[in-house]
Design a protein around this motif. Structure first.
Motif, PDB file in Angstrom:
ATOM      1  N   ALA A 169       0.863  -1.175   0.000  1.00 55.03           N
ATOM      2  CA  ALA A 169       0.000   0.000   0.000  1.00 55.03           C
ATOM      3  C   ALA A 169       0.906   1.233   0.000  1.00 55.03           C
ATOM      4  CB  ALA A 169      -0.918  -0.005   1.216  1.00 55.03           C
ATOM      5  N   ASN A 195      -1.308   6.457  -2.340  1.00 52.06           N
ATOM      6  CA  ASN A 195      -2.546   5.839  -2.813  1.00 52.06           C
ATOM      7  C   ASN A 195      -2.834   4.570  -1.993  1.00 52.06           C
ATOM      8  OD1 ASN A 195      -4.803   5.353  -4.300  1.00 52.06           O
ATOM      9  ND2 ASN A 195      -3.748   4.964  -6.232  1.00 52.06           N
ATOM     10  N   ASN A 223      -5.420   3.218  -0.723  1.00 52.99           N
ATOM     11  CA  ASN A 223      -6.638   2.441  -0.967  1.00 52.99           C
ATOM     12  C   ASN A 223      -6.581   1.610  -2.242  1.00 52.99           C
ATOM     13  OD1 ASN A 223      -7.853   3.396   1.399  1.00 52.99           O
ATOM     14  ND2 ASN A 223      -8.495   5.268   0.349  1.00 52.99           N
ATOM     15  N   GLN A 224      -5.503   1.724  -3.000  1.00 47.57           N
ATOM     16  CA  GLN A 224      -5.311   0.943  -4.222  1.00 47.57           C
ATOM     17  C   GLN A 224      -3.969   0.223  -4.135  1.00 47.57           C
ATOM     18  OE1 GLN A 224      -7.394   0.583  -6.964  1.00 47.57           O
ATOM     19  NE2 GLN A 224      -8.896   1.556  -5.674  1.00 47.57           N
TER      20      GLN A 224
END
Length: 172
Positions: free
Chosen positions: A34, A38, A40-41
């Motif tokens: 992670a 970013n 969350n992607q």
């Protein structure tokens, strides 16, 4: 060179003697990163051994499914092969890349990873790395089917994959 290999062997043996490593065979793991910019992607991939015989070569193995993305130099790989032999250990991972236009690979990895990582670490840039061990449970066959008609490229580790073969290993 000989002094460096002797020192590498001595240092690696010291680490092994302190029980900092364990030996596992036929394992798979999901590796997730992670990124701080970013989170969350996350980037996600599969760790496993790949047969050296899977490497495509127009002269010796035109049936190979893993394509090296650059020229490799045997003299460079031979130095790494000497290190593999001296330490009796693989010296690093080889990163492979494949397209996933249908999303089936991502779905499989997300389903496999589970909720609890075996290890979590944060690097100097704040990126969070997680490793999720995966039981085989027929995974080999599922991966064979998933990758049957896909091109797979060596994204990083062209010389490491050749070094494993030159060292007499059947996989990398």
């Amino acid at each position: 060179k000989s002094d460096a290999l002797q020192l590498a062997t001595k240092n690696f043996r010291s680490l092994k003697d302190r029980s900092l490593f364990s030996s596992k065979k036929n394992i798979y793991y999901v590796y997730e990163i992670a990124l701080t910019d970013n989170p969350n992607q996350p980037q996600i991939g599969l760790g496993c051994m790949v047969a050296s015989s899977a490497i495509w070569d127009k002269e010796t193995n035109s049936n190979g499914t893993v394509i090296r993305n650059e020229a490799v130099f045997e003299h460079k790989a031979q130095g790494r092969a000497s290190l593999i032999k001296a330490t009796e250990s693989l010296i690093g991972t080889v990163n492979l890349l494949s397209s996933d236009k249908d999303g089936n690979l991502l779905k499989m990895l997300m389903d496999m990873k589970g909720d609890t990582p075996f290890v979590t670490d944060v690097d100097d840039d704040g990126n969070v790395h997680k490793v999720f061990p995966v039981e085989d449970n027929g995974l080999s066959e599922k991966l064979d089917i998933l990758f049957k008609n896909r091109e797979i490229y060596v994204a990083d580790g062209n010389h490491r994959s050749l070094a494993s073969k030159l060292a007499g290993l059947d996989s990398f």
